[in-house]
Scaffold this motif. Sequence first.
Motif, short mmCIF file in Angstrom:
data_model
loop_
_atom_site.label_atom_id
_atom_site.label_comp_id
_atom_site.label_asym_id
_atom_site.label_seq_id
_atom_site.Cartn_x
_atom_site.Cartn_y
_atom_site.Cartn_z
N ARG A 153 30.08 28.83 12.38
CA ARG A 153 29.43 29.22 11.28
C ARG A 153 28.79 27.88 10.41
O ARG A 153 27.77 27.91 9.90
N CYS A 187 31.71 37.21 18.66
CA CYS A 187 31.68 38.61 17.69
C CYS A 187 31.59 39.86 18.55
O CYS A 187 32.17 40.92 18.25
N LEU A 243 33.18 42.80 13.93
CA LEU A 243 32.22 41.64 13.90
C LEU A 243 30.83 41.91 14.27
O LEU A 243 30.15 40.72 14.46
N GLU A 302 27.67 41.14 12.29
CA GLU A 302 27.25 39.47 12.22
C GLU A 302 26.92 38.92 13.44
O GLU A 302 26.20 38.10 13.73
N THR A 331 23.20 39.42 14.14
CA THR A 331 22.33 38.51 13.65
C THR A 331 22.10 37.32 14.47
O THR A 331 20.98 36.73 14.78
#
Length: 695
Positions: free
Chosen positions: A329, A351, A357, A360, A363
């Motif tokens: 991240r 993820c 997750l 997230e 994306t």
Amino acid sequence: MHKMMNCCSGEKMRVNEMLQLPESPGEDHSEHEILNMQEAELSLSESGGLNSEEARALLGRYEYQKGNIEAALQVFEGINIAIVASNIKTTLARIQGYPRRRSKKDPKPQKSIRGVSLVFEALFLKAKSLQALGRFKEAAQSCKDFLYLVESLFPDGLSENLGADSKVQGTIVSAVELLPELWKLADCPHDAILAYRQALLHGWNLDAETASTLQKEFAVYLLYSGVEASPQSLRSQINTSFVPQSNLEEGILLLILLLRKFTCRVIEWDPSVMDHLSFALSVSNQPQALARVIEDLPAGSIERKEVFHTLALCYHAHGDNFAALNLLRKLLHHSEEPNHIPGLLMAAKICSENPNLAEEGITYARRALVIKDDACLNTVPSIHFFLGILLSNYANLAISEPERIARQLEAVQVLECAVELTNYRDSTIIYHLSLEYAIQRKLDRALYYAKLLLKLPNGTDTKGLLLLARTLSAQKRFGDSEKIIDAALDQTGQWEQSELLRTKAKLQIAQGRLKKASETYSQLLAILQVKSKSFGSGKGLEDQDQQLQLHIWVDLACFYINLSLWNDAESCLSKVKVISPNCASRWHTLGLFYEAKELFKEALDAFQMALTIDPSHVPSLIGSAINLRRLNSKRDSIVKSFLMNALKFDRMNHVAWFNLGLLCETDQESSPSEAVECFETATILEETAPVEPFR
């Protein structure tokens, strides 16, 4: 040059017989020839002449520098090592006595040192000549003899006066560097390893840069040569010192020492050292050690983005996905490197392993697809693969049915694309596509890809065969499914047969062959018992095998409950209690036991205890709803909440849909069409239900 043609008396020979320099009118001498002439004139002007070995050394060097390698070698081979050793010992005695004896007849130390330097260089060039002629083993032996001579002459290192001569030291260092390379060229790996060790452990007065170069070359050779070196014998070391026992350990030690030199600013930073160390620690399965090394490096040694990415890889390999994802991240933040393809791919992978997750991860995968370039085309199938898994996980979190169906449809489309991009050759992607179709109960497509797996090199592993068997069982082709399991058992080792045998037992139950199923379970328990004893009584079974053993006893308990064999069922439940007294499966099975004996209050209590341990335990949610409705028909809202929660966690559970239909039939707030829809869904799901969950 006329001085070089003078005669030398006694043990000295006529230099003009050794040095026949070609001269022709108008011929220009090369730079090397001029330097040779100047040095020879200097030596002769100071000492009045050269002894025979020095003369041969000078002539040999002259021929070598002209490119006459064979002629040079012929001259070098005429040098008598014994005489050289004797002359050098005499020279050393003169040098040591020079401050006390100042006789004009004795040469000055500088004159004597020059002679030593000349002979040393000749012995080194002899090895180089043999190397140039492809006689590598002879070259290595010659270089080794030279270094042995130096070591015997200077057991305590170069003397102060002699060591001041940079040319002498330079020649010795060049020989030390050359020897392991010659042994490698001669295909003598163990001699090369010994030469490296002696070079690093002997007091050759190597400067930091040379020693570091040798350390790095040795580490690289240990890691990639494919030859296992014998462990060092370091008896002189302190008992608590670490002595490497393998190539890998020794290579890692050398590379860590190099990093320590860099940290202490002894040497310049070399990024390849970190590359080799990363490889070595990865091969040795020590990602946490690599992480510590990276974290201890001075700031700025490695780019921040590489630090984040490499550390994330280390923590992920060590099993700490939380720390790995936090590092990624930071890496993918807009202020760092938001378009880092490897980082995006890894974040999507992490993820995909955690359903919570999924959003997230989607994306990250979509960003990677948007910014992909020609250099990253080989990663596109992997991006599609992880995106497909993420969409599948995300579909399970959908609130509405249309939203869930849309995500599932996109998941299979993306996975289909990944399969096409890999030309139908990636067994992992094909397996997950087949699994996704099976979960969606599109059994024909699932079966097509499951069979396609059989044609691939890695497609006949236990996981792929189990998926094929379970898909066939969902089509109620139990006999074909059992044949697949039997074929898998024939090609699988005994320790890996557990899951296959459990599936086989359930297939036999589905066919009504209860006696055969009991025998299969007994065979499975026997394998686990033997496995436990084989790996030592102190260790027992691993966690995975213990979980399997627990599931087997639960299966057997349910088996005996259905046959109303209460004592046998209780015996199995006692086994489950020993393995894991506080697991949801135990309390759920106990609830089934009470339910079969029509003890509905006790059954409800057992199901509630299971939900206390695991609130998402679907069978216990359904069991609580059924028994609560039996005990109190007026609490339909609570019953419905149990069933809706069960469907939230397992949308394909036909038992939950059936009981929801029963509830809708009597619920005044529900329409008859809702009950019909629930029953139809339950029927379709029951007809396509496998004997064991696909996933």
